[in-house]
Design a protein around this motif. Structure first.
Motif, PDB file in Angstrom:
ATOM      1  N   THR A  84       0.856  -1.486  -0.194  1.00 35.50           N
ATOM      2  CA  THR A  84       0.098   0.119   0.001  1.00 35.50           C
ATOM      3  C   THR A  84       0.895   1.238   0.070  1.00 35.50           C
ATOM      4  O   THR A  84       0.228   2.427   0.141  1.00 35.50           O
ATOM      5  CB  THR A  84      -0.784  -0.119   1.221  1.00 35.50           C
ATOM      6  N   ASN A  85       1.988   1.119  -0.048  1.00 36.35           N
ATOM      7  CA  ASN A  85       2.854   2.081  -0.010  1.00 36.35           C
ATOM      8  C   ASN A  85       3.486   2.706  -1.605  1.00 36.35           C
ATOM      9  O   ASN A  85       4.139   1.752  -2.143  1.00 36.35           O
ATOM     10  CB  ASN A  85       4.212   1.894   0.745  1.00 36.35           C
ATOM     11  N   ASP A  87       5.547   4.539  -2.597  1.00 42.54           N
ATOM     12  CA  ASP A  87       6.997   4.896  -2.462  1.00 42.54           C
ATOM     13  C   ASP A  87       7.777   3.627  -2.105  1.00 42.54           C
ATOM     14  O   ASP A  87       9.028   3.923  -2.160  1.00 42.54           O
ATOM     15  CB  ASP A  87       7.482   5.837  -1.654  1.00 42.54           C
ATOM     16  N   ASP A  88       7.162   2.541  -1.895  1.00 44.95           N
ATOM     17  CA  ASP A  88       8.160   1.383  -1.935  1.00 44.95           C
ATOM     18  C   ASP A  88       8.849   1.441  -3.199  1.00 44.95           C
ATOM     19  O   ASP A  88       8.606   1.479  -4.398  1.00 44.95           O
ATOM     20  CB  ASP A  88       7.149   0.107  -1.923  1.00 44.95           C
ATOM     21  N   ASN A  91       7.584  -0.250  -6.430  1.00 44.83           N
ATOM     22  CA  ASN A  91       6.620   0.706  -7.062  1.00 44.83           C
ATOM     23  C   ASN A  91       7.203   1.752  -8.180  1.00 44.83           C
ATOM     24  O   ASN A  91       6.636   2.065  -8.829  1.00 44.83           O
ATOM     25  CB  ASN A  91       5.688   0.980  -6.220  1.00 44.83           C
ATOM     26  N   ARG A  92       8.251   2.171  -7.115  1.00 47.19           N
ATOM     27  CA  ARG A  92       8.885   3.411  -7.987  1.00 47.19           C
ATOM     28  C   ARG A  92       9.615   2.893  -9.307  1.00 47.19           C
ATOM     29  O   ARG A  92       9.634   3.497 -10.233  1.00 47.19           O
ATOM     30  CB  ARG A  92       9.869   4.188  -7.116  1.00 47.19           C
ATOM     31  N   PRO A 128      -0.812   6.399  -7.873  1.00 47.32           N
ATOM     32  CA  PRO A 128      -0.706   6.108  -6.488  1.00 47.32           C
ATOM     33  C   PRO A 128      -1.965   6.078  -5.525  1.00 47.32           C
ATOM     34  O   PRO A 128      -2.108   5.192  -4.573  1.00 47.32           O
ATOM     35  CB  PRO A 128       0.213   7.110  -5.926  1.00 47.32           C
ATOM     36  N   LEU A 131      -3.159   2.724  -6.357  1.00 52.64           N
ATOM     37  CA  LEU A 131      -2.329   1.613  -5.977  1.00 52.64           C
ATOM     38  C   LEU A 131      -2.006   0.488  -6.946  1.00 52.64           C
ATOM     39  O   LEU A 131      -1.943  -0.471  -6.883  1.00 52.64           O
ATOM     40  CB  LEU A 131      -2.656   0.852  -4.767  1.00 52.64           C
TER      41      LEU A 131
END
Length: 292
Positions: A84-85, A87-88, A91-92, A128, A131
Motif C-alpha cells: 500500500t506504499n 513509494d516502495d 513501485n517506484r 498512487p 495503488l
C-alpha cells in the motif's frame, strides 16, 4: 531458449533459468517478487501475475481476480502495486519504467506454474491513489519503435489479440491440469499430444466461455473426432462412436484407438467442481446424435 509446455505457455522452470548476458546468468523474473529488476539492470525487466496452486481453488471457474480484470479491459491491463506504499522501491521501479518508456515483459499466469509472456508491454499510467499501474501491450515492435509506447488505437488492437491468446492458453492449461495431463478417453499421458476440447464451442456467447467445466482433455486425434461429431460423450460420460466410423475397417489405430472406446466411460477429474458440466454435455450430445 524459453520452451513452452503446450500451446505457448511457459513453465516457471524456464523463466527461472533466465539467460546469459556476457558472462553472467540473468533471471527473467523472481519467485518472491511480482515486480523484478535484475541486479545487472538499472530498470525493471518484468512483472508477473501468479495463479495460486490448486489448494486454494481460486484458479477454477471465474474466481481468479486477474481473469475478471482481463474480461472487462478494453485498452490496458491493471496491475496492482506491491503493498500500500506507492513509494516502495519496487513501485517506484514501475514509475521509472513509465517515465523511461521502458519495454518490459509481463508474465501472465494462466495456471499454477504456467505463464504467458507478453512482450513488449509498457507502463502507461502510474496511479498512487488506486495503488496500481496500467500496462499496455504493443502488437509489433522493432528496434526503431521498441522505445515508443503504443498509441490508443494500437492499445485496443493489441489487447484484443492478447485477450484471445490468454483465454485460449488459460483454458488449455487449466483443463489439462484438471485431467492430470491425460486424455480422458484413452489415458494418453503425453502433454505434447493432448488438447483442451471445448464441449460447447467458444463461438457460443452464453455457454462457450473458457470455463474449466466446458472442457475435456483429449488427445489431438480424439479432439479432432469430437469436433467433427464422429465421437460423442453423453451426460453420463459414456463414449459414443458414429456409425460412419464403426463401418470402417482400416487398421489397429481405428479399431483400438477409436472404435474400441464405444460404451466406455471417460476418465474424470477427481473433484466434482472440475468435472464436465452436465448441461453442456447434454446439449453437445444432441448435436452428435443429429450429425449421426
Amino acid at each position: 531458449m524459453l520452451k513452452t509446455i503446450h500451446g505457448s505457455a511457459l513453465p516457471w522452470s524456464a523463466i527461472a533459468e533466465g539467460f546469459v548476458c556476457g558472462t553472467e546468468q540473468v533471471r527473467f523474473a523472481s519467485a518472491a517478487q511480482g515486480i523484478f529488476k535484475p541486479a545487472q539492470m538499472r530498470g525493471v525487466l518484468s512483472v508477473k501475475t501468479v495463479v495460486p496452486k490448486p489448494g486454494g481453488r481460486v484458479w477454477y471457474h471465474d474466481q481468479l481476480e486477474s481473469d475478471a480484470k482481463l474480461a472487462t479491459a478494453t485498452d490496458t491491463l491493471a496491475y496492482a502495486f506491491k503493498g500500500t506504499n506507492p513509494d516502495d522501491p519496487q513501485n517506484r521501479l514501475l514509475r521509472g519504467a513509465m517515465d523511461g518508456r521502458l519495454p518490459i515483459i509481463y508474465f501472465y499466469g494462466v495456471a499454477p506454474g504456467a505463464y504467458e509472456p507478453i512482450f513488449p508491454t509498457y507502463v502507461v499510467d502510474w496511479n498512487p491513489s488506486d495503488l496500481s499501474v496500467k500496462l499496455a501491450p504493443k502488437p509489433v515492435a522493432d528496434q526503431a519503435t521498441l522505445w515508443m509506447p503504443p498509441g490508443a488505437e494500437e492499445r485496443r488492437y493489441a489487447l484484443r489479440q492478447v485477450k484471445q491468446r490468454l483465454h485460449q492458453s488459460s483454458f488449455r492449461e487449466r483443463v489439462v491440469a484438471a485431467y492430470e495431463g491425460r486424455c480422458a478417453l484413452s489415458g494418453l499421458p503425453e502433454l505434447r499430444l493432448v488438447d483442451a476440447a471445448h464441449i460447447i464451442p467458444d463461438s457460443d456467447e452464453e455457454l462457450g466461455q473458457p470455463d474449466i467445466r466446458n472442457g475435456i482433455c483429449m488427445s489431438k486425434l480424439h479432439h479432432a473426432a469430437y469436433d467433427a461429431d464422429l465421437i460423442g460423450i453423453d451426460p453420463d460420460h459414456h463414449i459414443h462412436i458414429s456409425e460412419r466410423l464403426l463401418e470402417l475397417h482400416d487398421g489397429p489405430m481405428l479399431e483400438l484407438g477409436i472404435k474400441g472406446l464405444k460404451g466406455q466411460v471417460i476418465r474424470l477429474p477427481r473433484e466434482d467442481q472440475l468435472k464436465p458440466d452436465p448441461e453442456r454435455l447434454a446439449l453437445r450430445f444432441e448435436r452428435f446424435k443429429k450429425a449421426a
